[in-house]
Write a protein that holds these residues in place. Structure first.
Motif, PDB file in Angstrom:
ATOM      1  N   ARG A  34       0.820  -1.220   0.000  1.00 37.40           N
ATOM      2  CA  ARG A  34       0.000   0.000   0.000  1.00 37.40           C
ATOM      3  C   ARG A  34       0.849   1.263   0.000  1.00 37.40           C
ATOM      4  O   ARG A  34       1.853   1.345   0.696  1.00 37.40           O
ATOM      5  CB  ARG A  34      -0.884   0.037   1.237  1.00 37.40           C
ATOM      6  N   ARG A  81      -8.582  11.384  -3.263  1.00 37.57           N
ATOM      7  CA  ARG A  81      -8.040  10.474  -2.231  1.00 37.57           C
ATOM      8  C   ARG A  81      -7.706  11.236  -0.946  1.00 37.57           C
ATOM      9  O   ARG A  81      -7.966  10.760   0.159  1.00 37.57           O
ATOM     10  CB  ARG A  81      -6.797   9.738  -2.763  1.00 37.57           C
ATOM     11  N   GLN A  90     -17.250   9.865   1.384  1.00 36.46           N
ATOM     12  CA  GLN A  90     -17.219   9.195   0.082  1.00 36.46           C
ATOM     13  C   GLN A  90     -16.930  10.248  -0.997  1.00 36.46           C
ATOM     14  O   GLN A  90     -17.542  11.329  -0.973  1.00 36.46           O
ATOM     15  CB  GLN A  90     -18.588   8.568  -0.232  1.00 36.46           C
ATOM     16  N   THR A  92     -16.526  10.896  -5.277  1.00 38.97           N
ATOM     17  CA  THR A  92     -16.621  10.451  -6.666  1.00 38.97           C
ATOM     18  C   THR A  92     -15.867  11.461  -7.520  1.00 38.97           C
ATOM     19  O   THR A  92     -16.033  12.666  -7.330  1.00 38.97           O
ATOM     20  CB  THR A  92     -18.104  10.439  -7.122  1.00 38.97           C
ATOM     21  N   ARG A 105      -7.894   5.233 -11.013  1.00 33.26           N
ATOM     22  CA  ARG A 105      -8.373   3.956 -10.424  1.00 33.26           C
ATOM     23  C   ARG A 105      -7.180   3.120  -9.951  1.00 33.26           C
ATOM     24  O   ARG A 105      -7.209   2.525  -8.869  1.00 33.26           O
ATOM     25  CB  ARG A 105      -9.177   3.177 -11.462  1.00 33.26           C
ATOM     26  N   TYR A 106      -6.132   3.078 -10.774  1.00 37.67           N
ATOM     27  CA  TYR A 106      -4.937   2.301 -10.404  1.00 37.67           C
ATOM     28  C   TYR A 106      -4.317   2.841  -9.103  1.00 37.67           C
ATOM     29  O   TYR A 106      -4.028   2.078  -8.165  1.00 37.67           O
ATOM     30  CB  TYR A 106      -3.913   2.336 -11.548  1.00 37.67           C
ATOM     31  N   THR A 108      -5.720   4.525  -6.799  1.00 41.20           N
ATOM     32  CA  THR A 108      -6.642   4.318  -5.676  1.00 41.20           C
ATOM     33  C   THR A 108      -6.564   2.878  -5.169  1.00 41.20           C
ATOM     34  O   THR A 108      -6.657   2.620  -3.963  1.00 41.20           O
ATOM     35  CB  THR A 108      -8.079   4.702  -6.105  1.00 41.20           C
ATOM     36  N   GLU A 109      -6.360   1.937  -6.106  1.00 39.14           N
ATOM     37  CA  GLU A 109      -6.098   0.542  -5.669  1.00 39.14           C
ATOM     38  C   GLU A 109      -4.833   0.502  -4.818  1.00 39.14           C
ATOM     39  O   GLU A 109      -4.779  -0.172  -3.782  1.00 39.14           O
ATOM     40  CB  GLU A 109      -5.829  -0.341  -6.895  1.00 39.14           C
ATOM     41  N   GLN A 113      -8.004   2.593  -1.184  1.00 38.35           N
ATOM     42  CA  GLN A 113      -9.168   3.436  -0.860  1.00 38.35           C
ATOM     43  C   GLN A 113     -10.384   3.140  -1.748  1.00 38.35           C
ATOM     44  O   GLN A 113     -11.311   3.955  -1.808  1.00 38.35           O
ATOM     45  CB  GLN A 113      -8.789   4.917  -0.995  1.00 38.35           C
ATOM     46  N   GLY A 114     -10.365   1.973  -2.428  1.00 35.41           N
ATOM     47  CA  GLY A 114     -11.425   1.642  -3.383  1.00 35.41           C
ATOM     48  C   GLY A 114     -12.836   1.665  -2.788  1.00 35.41           C
ATOM     49  O   GLY A 114     -13.802   1.921  -3.495  1.00 35.41           O
ATOM     50  N   GLY A 115     -12.981   1.446  -1.485  1.00 26.12           N
ATOM     51  CA  GLY A 115     -14.306   1.460  -0.876  1.00 26.12           C
ATOM     52  C   GLY A 115     -14.863   2.861  -0.675  1.00 26.12           C
ATOM     53  O   GLY A 115     -16.056   3.036  -0.421  1.00 26.12           O
ATOM     54  N   SER A 118     -14.227   6.628  -6.000  1.00 28.37           N
ATOM     55  CA  SER A 118     -14.414   6.012  -7.325  1.00 28.37           C
ATOM     56  C   SER A 118     -14.344   7.080  -8.411  1.00 28.37           C
ATOM     57  O   SER A 118     -14.511   8.276  -8.125  1.00 28.37           O
ATOM     58  CB  SER A 118     -15.754   5.280  -7.390  1.00 28.37           C
TER      59      SER A 118
END
Ligand code: SAM
Length: 276
Positions: A34, A81, A90, A92, A105-106, A108-109, A113-115, A118
């Motif tokens: 991470r 993030r 949350q 978006t 997205r990459y 964030t993986e 923090q993917g939950g 987005s």
């Protein structure tokens, strides 16, 4: 007049960006390790004063932990993030550039923090959300790429709840023609700067009331002087995202601010009822 949107897409095409990020981040550890938002800060806050500016703007926006936040023109996702990690909410993000959304997205993986965070590919002028869906909308260094300001601010107002907040941090036209290329545009064909006052009028006409409206040009000027004195930035940095000419684009932006051609505006608005 052209709305410049294809030119803007071209400017942020960033072919192979996620691959370049993987390579640039390899020295920080293996893929399954991470990363913290702080480790990415030199490359994922794509605006003047980077992480510092995101921290200040999001504080001014007074974001609650149960807020639904939308970041319009989210880039590679650093601000989204940071806001999720800081306020526990949350977030978006939407962006016109598919490679930027893939990269967001990459990353964030990589931060796990993917939950909470987005991203979607979409235009700020056609946000893929219902009316009144968000408590806070952020817009950092995006409006100067958008010709249809009335449409942009109307769309942001549409997706905000009444009483919701719109926090914006953008470059504005001040006293003369800017030197190009700059980080958001290689030529004036994809740059649609307004003055601070014209920005305020356009936002208020869309159904907003100003809570904060401040000229941060001098703060930006001082920051650029400090960055210059510190020498080359740590690696990896925004050069990975925008290519080797990024240093020149940033130098031009600093020169435009120092010469009073471009200003930096920080503002927070509250969504009020519209007559429409
Ligand atoms: C200078 S970057 C800022 C990114 C991010 N807000 C940040 O501060 O890190 C500008 C971003 O705005 C996006 N953008 C420009 N025009 C847009 C539009 N019409 N709709 C959605 N995104 C747009 C670009 O693709 C780019 O990612």
């Amino acid at each position: 007049m052209s709305d410049g949107i294809e030119g803007v897409r071209d400017h942020y095409r960033a072919t192979g960006l996620t691959g370049r990020l993987k390579t640039a981040l390899a020295p920080l550890g293996p893929e399954d390790q991470r990363l913290t938002p702080q480790q990415l800060a030199a490359l994922d806050h794509f605006h003047t004063r980077g992480l510092l500016a995101t921290a200040e703007l999001s504080k001014l926006a007074a974001i609650a932990s149960d807020a639904a936040v939308l970041d319009v023109g989210s880039g590679v996702g650093g601000p989204a993030r940071f806001v999720a990690a800081t306020f526990g909410c949350q977030v978006t993000g939407v962006d016109l550039s598919e490679p930027f959304v893939d990269a967001a997205r990459y990353l964030t993986e990589r931060t796990g923090q993917g939950g909470q965070v987005s991203f979607q590919t979409a235009s700020a002028l056609e946000l893929p959300f219902d009316h009144g869906r968000f408590d806070v909308v952020l817009l950092q260094h995006v409006a100067m790429n958008i010709a249809d300001r009335a449409g942009l601010y109307r769309e942001i107002r549409r997706v905000l709840k009444p009483g919701g907040r719109f926090a914006t941090y953008d470059a504005v036209l001040k006293g003369g023609e800017p030197h190009y290329p700059v980080p958001w545009a290689r030529t004036p064909a994809t740059s649609f700067l307004l003055s601070a006052e014209a920005t305020r009028v356009a936002i208020e006409e869309a159904g907003f009331r100003a809570l904060v409206f401040q000229d941060d040009s001098e703060t930006a000027n001082a920051w650029f002087a400090k960055v210059r004195a510190a020498g080359p930035p740590p690696s990896p940095n925004l050069g990975v995202v925008m290519g080797p000419e990024f240093a020149q684009l940033t130098t031009n932006l600093a020169k435009n601010i120092a010469e009073g051609r471009i200003g930096i505006l920080t503002a927070v608005f509250e969504a009020v009822s519209t007559n429409a």
